[in-house]
Write an enzyme that holds these catalytic residues in place. Structure first.
Site, mmCIF file in Angstrom:
data_model
loop_
_atom_site.group_PDB
_atom_site.id
_atom_site.type_symbol
_atom_site.label_atom_id
_atom_site.label_comp_id
_atom_site.label_asym_id
_atom_site.label_seq_id
_atom_site.Cartn_x
_atom_site.Cartn_y
_atom_site.Cartn_z
ATOM 1 N N THR A 2 2.100 48.403 3.600
ATOM 2 C CA THR A 2 2.019 47.314 3.696
ATOM 3 C C THR A 2 3.292 47.267 4.189
ATOM 4 O O THR A 2 3.722 48.174 4.968
ATOM 5 C CB THR A 2 2.894 46.896 2.365
ATOM 6 N N HIS A 45 16.378 52.823 15.257
ATOM 7 C CA HIS A 45 17.901 52.529 15.086
ATOM 8 C C HIS A 45 18.792 53.733 15.970
ATOM 9 O O HIS A 45 19.786 53.500 15.924
ATOM 10 C CB HIS A 45 17.845 53.604 13.795
ATOM 11 N N CYS A 89 20.635 73.149 13.474
ATOM 12 C CA CYS A 89 21.182 73.415 12.801
ATOM 13 C C CYS A 89 20.176 73.979 11.216
ATOM 14 O O CYS A 89 19.880 73.123 10.842
ATOM 15 C CB CYS A 89 22.435 72.806 12.397
HETATM 16 N N1 PLP Z 1 12.739 61.464 19.500
HETATM 17 C C1 PLP Z 1 13.904 61.473 19.570
HETATM 18 C C2 PLP Z 1 13.708 61.623 20.972
HETATM 19 C C3 PLP Z 1 14.816 61.034 19.243
HETATM 20 O O1 PLP Z 1 16.088 61.330 19.683
HETATM 21 C C4 PLP Z 1 14.640 61.175 17.539
HETATM 22 C C5 PLP Z 1 15.437 60.853 16.625
HETATM 23 O O2 PLP Z 1 16.662 61.236 15.865
HETATM 24 C C6 PLP Z 1 13.544 60.925 17.294
HETATM 25 C C7 PLP Z 1 12.256 61.049 17.818
HETATM 26 C C8 PLP Z 1 13.143 60.523 15.684
HETATM 27 O O3 PLP Z 1 13.419 59.651 15.270
HETATM 28 P P1 PLP Z 1 13.342 58.752 13.771
HETATM 29 O O4 PLP Z 1 14.788 59.403 13.575
HETATM 30 O O5 PLP Z 1 13.252 57.516 13.824
HETATM 31 O O6 PLP Z 1 12.416 59.152 13.258
#
Ligand code: PLP
Length: 413
Positions: free
Chosen positions: A242, A206, A334
């Site tokens: 899965t 995402h 936060c």
């Molecule tokens: N690592 C970093 C540097 C991120 O910016 C994020 C984003 O929230 C994550 C890990 C976590 O990824 P996810 O939202 O796919 O769990």
């Protein structure tokens, strides 16, 4: 119309990903089933694995599908730690960057609290870049006790690109594997797992126009790993559950589109970002660019603009901008509605007062000049209003903030 300038939190789904997801979701079939429908679903997963691997310079067999960046980071840190400790019980030390995302920092802390890990933070400099001399020293000082190093590819708050290949070289010279959280980098910067020499790399769909809840850990061949999830033994036992064929297809489609468009898209996005940065610095006094002042892609993520505004609370600015139709982030955590100063800015040497005024704008594939215009029109008046509201009231010594709706338990992304 809303100007969405929070791509680092999540990026709109690319049309290619939506199409790939919808067409695969319309089909039935568990990729582990042996009948025709199952084999068709398996083919979709494996084609997607190949495309994903090609996009990040890895082999298909090195891709472990996960539910996103957080799971990939958990799998990397816990899995590598347990495997290394099992092979040599002395290896309990975990070296992590001081400016890592909570998906790494909190895992390291959990390993310290529950699994006897000795966690050491590797400091960053004033722009948020890892101090390689400190890493070298940490590896030299009892390198045979180090289980792993985890250093992100690019910082999610201030956008600083990290010297990952150099760090991997240092780690390997000490016989230690290196994991990198490349969640903010993949799809935005050229990422080549083999060329960088990293042993494990986390990515999240995402953040590059794929669906939420999908991602991968890329694990170099031969890297030992203890799985977190046990069950059906999918992903060669590294991650049971899965397989999600629609998510895999959408992830691969989004990443292929991002990587194909990268040369033009990153230049276009960086030009918009540069205009935004110049306008932010000019819109009020006391606005300071944080992260690397060199804006090129070797130094800073193309879509990242991060500033602090003196005399303002970042969360107050965020709500005022939101009311004006401009969506951005403070970039920091936060909890239960109480803003905390960013650990990234504190690690880079800011004090709590300076860090309180943090504001992050992040641009991506769908960003336009109109978004930048809207932000620049809104920021000056928002700063003025926030400063008026936080100026000490007559007869009062405390600082007041403009009313801001509390947000429970949000975490920096
Ligand atoms: N690592 C970093 C540097 C991120 O910016 C994020 C984003 O929230 C994550 C890990 C976590 O990824 P996810 O939202 O796919 O769990």
């Amino acid at each position: 119309m809303t100007a969405y300038l929070d791509h680092a939190s999540t990026t709109p789904l690319r049309p290619e990903a939506l199409e790939a997801y919808a067409s695969a979701a319309a089909l039935t079939g568990n990729p582990s089933s042996l009948h025709s429908s199952g084999r068709r679903a398996r083919a979709a997963v494996e084609e997607s694995r190949e495309a994903l691997a090609a996009a990040v310079g890895a082999r298909p067999s090195e891709v472990v599908w996960t539910s996103g960046g957080t799971e990939a980071d958990n799998l990397a840190l816990k899995g590598l730690y347990w495997a290394r400790r099992a092979a040599d019980p002395r290896r309990r030390r975990v070296l992590v960057g001081a400016a890592e995302h909570h998906a790494v920092l909190d895992v390291a802390q959990w390993l310290a609290e529950h699994e006897g890990a000795d966690v050491r933070l590797v400091p960053v400099d004033a722009v948020g870049r890892t101090d390689l001399d400190a890493l070298r020293e940490a590896l030299a000082d009892g390198g045979d006790e180090v289980a792993l190093v985890s250093l992100m590819w690019a910082n999610n708050e201030v956008g600083t690109v990290q010297p990952v290949a150099e760090a991997a070289e240092l780690a390997h010279a000490a016989g230690v594997p290196l994991h990198t959280d490349a969640v903010q980098a993949v799809g935005h910067l050229p990422v080549d797992v083999a060329a960088a020499g990293v042993d494990a790399l986390s990515l999240s769909a995402h953040k590059f126009g794929g669906p939420v809840g999908a991602g991968a850990l890329v694990l170099r061949r031969g890297t030992p790993l203890v799985p977190l999830l046990h069950g059906g033994g999918q992903e060669l036992g590294a991650r049971s559950g899965t397989l999600d064929a629609p998510a895999a297809r959408a992830t691969a489609a989004a990443l292929t589109a991002a990587v194909t468009a990268m040369p033009e898209e990153s230049a276009r996005v960086a030009a918009l970002r540069d205009r935004l940065v110049a306008g932010l610095l000019a819109c009020a006094d006391g606005v300071v660019l944080r992260g690397d002042p060199v804006l090129g892609p070797a130094h800073r993520l193309p879509g990242n603009a991060h500033v602090t505004v003196a005399g303002c609370e970042g969360d107050s600015l965020l709500y005022l901008l939101d009311a004006a139709g401009v969506e951005c982030s403070t970039g920091s955590a936060c909890q239960a509605g109480v803003p905390r100063p960013s650990h990234v800015l504190l690690a880079a040497g800011l004090d709590e007062r300076e860090a309180a005024g943090a504001l992050r704008f992040s641009l991506g594939w769908s960003s336009t000049g109109a978004d930048v215009d809207a932000a620049l029109a809104a920021v000056g008046p928002a700063v003025e209003r926030a400063r008026r509201a936080s100026a000490p009231a007559r007869g009062s010594r405390g600082r007041r903030r403009p009313p801001a709706a509390p947000v429970a338990g949000t975490v920096a992304s």
